[in-house]
Design an enzyme around this catalytic site. Sequence first.
Site, PDB file in Angstrom:
ATOM      1  CD  GLU A   1       7.308  -5.493  -0.460  1.00  0.00           C
ATOM      2  OE1 GLU A   1       6.864  -6.214  -1.335  1.00  0.00           O
ATOM      3  OE2 GLU A   1       6.419  -5.340   0.599  1.00  0.00           O
TER       4      GLU A   1
ATOM      5  CB  THR B   1      -0.882   0.115   1.229  1.00  0.00           C
ATOM      6  OG1 THR B   1      -2.009  -1.128   1.072  1.00  0.00           O
ATOM      7  CG2 THR B   1      -1.534   1.321   1.312  1.00  0.00           C
TER       8      THR B   1
END
Lengths: 388, 388
Positions: free
Chosen positions: A264, A184
């Site tokens: 990530e 998010t």
Amino acid sequence: MTSESQPAPLPAGFRAAGVTAGLKASGTPDLALVVNDGPDHHAAAVFTTNRVEAAPVTWSRQVLVDGRVDAVVLNSGGANACTGAQGFLDTHRTAEHVAEALGLSAGDVVVCSTGLIGELLPMDKIFAGIDAAAAALSPAGLEPAAIAIKTTDTVHKVAAHAGDGWSVAGFAKGAGMLAPALATMLVVLTTDAVVDPGDLDTALRAATAVSFDRIDSDACMSTNDTVVVLASGASGVEVGAGELTEALTAVSAGLARQLIADAEGAAHDIAIEVRSAASVDDALEVARAVARNNLFKCAVFGNDPNWGRVLAAVGTTRAAFDAAGLDVTMNGVQVCRAGGVGEDRSLVDLTGREVHVVVDLHAGSEAATIWTNDLTHDYVHENSAYST
Amino acid sequence: MTSESQPAPLPAGFRAAGVTAGLKASGTPDLALVVNDGPDHHAAAVFTTNRVEAAPVTWSRQVLVDGRVDAVVLNSGGANACTGAQGFLDTHRTAEHVAEALGLSAGDVVVCSTGLIGELLPMDKIFAGIDAAAAALSPAGLEPAAIAIKTTDTVHKVAAHAGDGWSVAGFAKGAGMLAPALATMLVVLTTDAVVDPGDLDTALRAATAVSFDRIDSDACMSTNDTVVVLASGASGVEVGAGELTEALTAVSAGLARQLIADAEGAAHDIAIEVRSAASVDDALEVARAVARNNLFKCAVFGNDPNWGRVLAAVGTTRAAFDAAGLDVTMNGVQVCRAGGVGEDRSLVDLTGREVHVVVDLHAGSEAATIWTNDLTHDYVHENSAYST
């Protein structure tokens, strides 16, 4: 732009805080509060376009209808998405609790959540966290707030822009684009400029369109993405639409760049620049197709200038081009010329963090750039072990 | 269906061979030849929809215009894609060489290539390989041909279907769907049935639509995908459209399932079944959105029943559904009910190779299933080190 190592000040009229409510198993800060003390309480926001939207998004859309926001409460440690009627009730109760603690109306409180989908939030911890955050509110609270909304972020993200007697400051978490997005993305922007509410909305949409909407880490759209801007007017300086757009765009671009740099598991930040397109939409479609190609993203991870995968991705689009006219340049080396073999691919050095891919469509005069990341072992690792 | 351990026979009227031409550094077989000795030479084919198509695809489309194919030559070790005019000339010369070796017309020779994009093929090796393959042609050549077109495949893929006095047999390489596809998917189907050429084309399109078009390993479309079917009529048995479609579908489905089971680096084969959709297109759009979601695919790799990522993917589509009415079942456990939390996710066992995800849209009576794979360290490893 302020780097993360220099504490960024909040614009006049704002206080913020970040506290540990105990939502995250890690015991790190997980609840943030931002308050606009006015005199103005103008606000604008953009939200995820995912049709499966989290309860706080549904709530906050309603809060924004009248353009007034007095506070934003954000939590990590739980997305409160796919949580049904109870989840929406919990968001409502969160806003009510903030309103009571600060003497506001719940209808002026934006709620943002991020974390695992499909689990209810522990409301006792949320309430206690709100009380603690309300007590900790401070003009120096920007960084604590930024820290409290981190999930898989390795660093917190803040950015600021100084105008003449006014300023913009903001913070963000996540790594991705507004639609779609990786995990998010939550962003809060604040300014003490005196602005027209309509200008604020227009400026925010213009700023996000060329910043958060042009990063695409892994093509996955979140249920919770929110970008909200608050204007206090506390500087007393009136700022026009153009100047405001410029400032919001600068801060948004800075935050977007930080999001990509901390995506990530990423080992490379990749700019896909499409030139000579018939339209900006064509350029974006082509850039996004390359940015979402897992084979290309794996190749970059391996420092492999596999330009064939770029062309294979371009070929899946509906953009105007002639396949026999495509050029591809990687980090300055034109590896593909007129749809065929160009300079020796072994000349391309991909060992640095930044990679610049230029696709020339030879079909017009428009251009656009999408920032993305490579696909790495660490991405697979982080995302195969997130909820367990 | 014949398993890979039992040598599958070619239908009557066909010979095939697989040889080592020296195109691959590994020194394994890399050139295959399939010849239809007739009496019929009917053929049909479907190709990649990638607009950047390889030279052999451009060539073979023309070969198929008159519906006659006498031979198919296939090579691994090089895709001959993005190779410009020289690449097309090389494909033409390949077909000419086959034609000379076998006494055919080059215009009846389909050419398929797979391997790295953007490099010219070593034509001396191709020519020598064709000569060797022509000398090795045999009714027992199905498996050698299947072996010779492997790239990253760990096993070769063959499948067969026995009719009453006639048969279908086929072989395939790659792992993905026709459009889009992972790496290149090449498929040759053969039958000795006596068929109407129009029926053959219709049956092939029907068969691929529910087999190769419904596997989607990594959403990447190749420049070289080709599925070709050849009918020799040598059995003397006339077969109608319905029976032919059924047989081609059975063999195609068998090969498609084998492709998914051998997809690059995959640890799970995942069936995404969408039920109660308003249309088959809706069901396919939803199933494909889930199948392409990297976060979901990583979660499955980690044996993590992260159903929130399924819903987040469903929410990106335009299919008819109410987010508050979605159900998701994973390996028999209804983890999401009416858009919210269902049974305990810890009840889901994902340790087996096969994973079955059911998404119920509650919007109609149509259904469809897409097969995909998880996203693993091995996928990243294989695809970050492919060309280097």
